[in-house]
Design a protein around this motif. Structure first.
Motif, PDB file in Angstrom:
ATOM      1  N   PHE A   1      20.198  23.408  79.260  1.00 42.65           N
ATOM      2  CA  PHE A   1      21.364  23.027  78.461  1.00 42.65           C
ATOM      3  C   PHE A   1      20.941  22.529  77.092  1.00 42.65           C
ATOM      4  O   PHE A   1      21.507  22.921  76.066  1.00 42.65           O
ATOM      5  CB  PHE A   1      22.180  21.961  79.179  1.00 42.65           C
TER       6      PHE A   1
ATOM      7  N   GLU B   1      28.392  15.853  80.246  1.00 47.69           N
ATOM      8  CA  GLU B   1      28.943  16.690  81.323  1.00 47.69           C
ATOM      9  C   GLU B   1      27.854  17.273  82.211  1.00 47.69           C
ATOM     10  O   GLU B   1      27.979  17.330  83.432  1.00 47.69           O
ATOM     11  CB  GLU B   1      29.770  17.835  80.726  1.00 47.69           C
ATOM     12  N   ILE B   2      26.781  17.726  81.567  1.00 48.66           N
ATOM     13  CA  ILE B   2      25.723  18.337  82.364  1.00 48.66           C
ATOM     14  C   ILE B   2      24.994  17.279  83.196  1.00 48.66           C
ATOM     15  O   ILE B   2      24.592  17.518  84.330  1.00 48.66           O
ATOM     16  CB  ILE B   2      24.733  19.128  81.463  1.00 48.66           C
TER      17      ILE B   2
ATOM     18  N   HIS C   1      27.117  16.614  86.151  1.00 49.10           N
ATOM     19  CA  HIS C   1      27.005  17.743  87.067  1.00 49.10           C
ATOM     20  C   HIS C   1      25.704  17.672  87.874  1.00 49.10           C
ATOM     21  O   HIS C   1      25.702  17.853  89.092  1.00 49.10           O
ATOM     22  CB  HIS C   1      27.075  19.049  86.272  1.00 49.10           C
TER      23      HIS C   1
END
Lengths: 222, 222
Positions: free
Chosen positions: A169, A194-195, A198
């Motif tokens: 990412f 967000e990553i 996750h």
DNA sequence: GTCTATATTTTGATAGAC
DNA sequence: GTCTATCAAAATATAGAC
């Protein structure tokens, strides 16, 4: 002393400028794609100066690799020294790794390239630093397993599940920027947070034993 | 006709041999590290022959990239055509991607390198193939969200969470082989199946809405 | 379609003055 | 510590015969 230009106090040394310029060039182009001439220009020195400070292009590259992997190793080891439950440590381990990946933009592409290269430039000291990272995660996982909160998992698989998305990412930032007109903006605007969320969710789910899965108290329906 | 060596029926054409040799070289060394001479030797042709079939080193590289990304795109689109519930499709999407990564060993390093390179060699047709992959995943996720079995997630983040570990694991095969004496054997012997299981578990956990988490019927204790 | 020989440019590295 | 000038090897690409 004579007519030599004196370096301003606090200003980066020539060696530092070379290292900084080289890190950018190696990250952007890879070892073979990086050109010594370009590094020299970026660092505002001439090639001879560069070879005065570093024996060879390879030596320069490995100096940078060692430094960067050393930082990651120290960052994750600090997490372990900080203590806390295995879940907390695992979460902080991920955050530490993400922090390094996002604050040192040259690092993710370099790591990806070394993987693709089959570790061709990974001198033993560098491998040793990488080992400290994997070792730290292994210790956290072992603690968790001993405490019954993690099931027994392969640390290498877990490591890959954490490191790969974060590096990927972070490294795709420029690519996403480059093709932004081809993809809906709201999708592209995924933030680093967000990553991380996750990866944390995915990793915890993968290491949590069945009997410790989310309890009924959090469930809303049958 | 004359004295020209005739190709045996079914044997790879010269062009095919060049493509195969080039794929290995590019995967192992990257675009800049790959040398046209080495490709020619591997393919058992001379350089002039190579330039007869391909305009330039860049053209050769892009031909291979387009082919490989095209295969991935077709593999994942086949999953969608096969139908099934969103969960099933998501699982098959991951398996299709993993299948490509493991059966075409040159592909993972190439993809990693392109990411690290910021897509410098990604011509529009290649980007288009990559778009088909992300698009397929996006459609599966949208279906799942519409059906209420997935929560709303950023497809790009999910994509990275799936692709990165698979590529990374597949690409690290050679590195793991190289440093096998430094790491306990049982850890190194992680099989492809383990990473697939990990990714499936992690991804499903990340996209599953809270109210659909593992039900009490599967739990063993309070 | 295939080969030999070669042109041309780039690139990592150094010699030697200051 | 720093610079100019330069070397020698490597690498992409092509000319031209068969």
């Amino acid at each position: 002393m004579a007519a030599t230009a004196r370096r301003a106090p606090g200003a980066p040394t020539t060696r530092d400028r070379i290292l900084a310029a080289a890190a950018e060039e190696f990250a952007a182009r890879g070892f073979d794609g990086a050109k010594v001439d370009r590094i020299a220009v970026r660092a505002r020195v001439n090639k001879a100066m560069l070879y005065y400070h570093f024996r060879s292009k390879t030596a320069l590259y490995q100096t940078i690799l060692l430094d960067r992997f050393g930082r990651v190793a120290r960052a994750v080891e600090a997490v372990r020294e900080q203590g806390g439950s295995p879940e907390i440590q695992l979460r902080r381990f991920i955050e530490a790794l993400a922090g390094t990946a996002f604050t040192q933009p040259q690092f993710p592409p370099m790591w990806l390239r070394e993987i693709a290269d089959g570790g061709r430039h990974l001198a033993p000291p560098i491998v040793s630093e990488m080992g400290r990272v994997v070792g730290t995660l292994g210790a956290i996982l072992a603690d968790g397993h001993a405490a019954g909160v993690f099931r027994q998992v392969n640390p290498l698989v877990t490591q890959v599940g954490i490191v790969a998305p974060l590096l990927f990412f972070a490294a795709t930032g420029p690519v996403r920027e480059r093709f932004k007109q081809l993809v809906p903006a709201d999708i592209l605007n995924a933030q680093g947070q967000e990553i991380i969320t996750h990866v944390v969710a995915g990793t915890l789910a993968a290491v949590t034993p069945p009997h410790a899965r989310p309890s009924a108290s959090r469930r809303q329906q049958s």
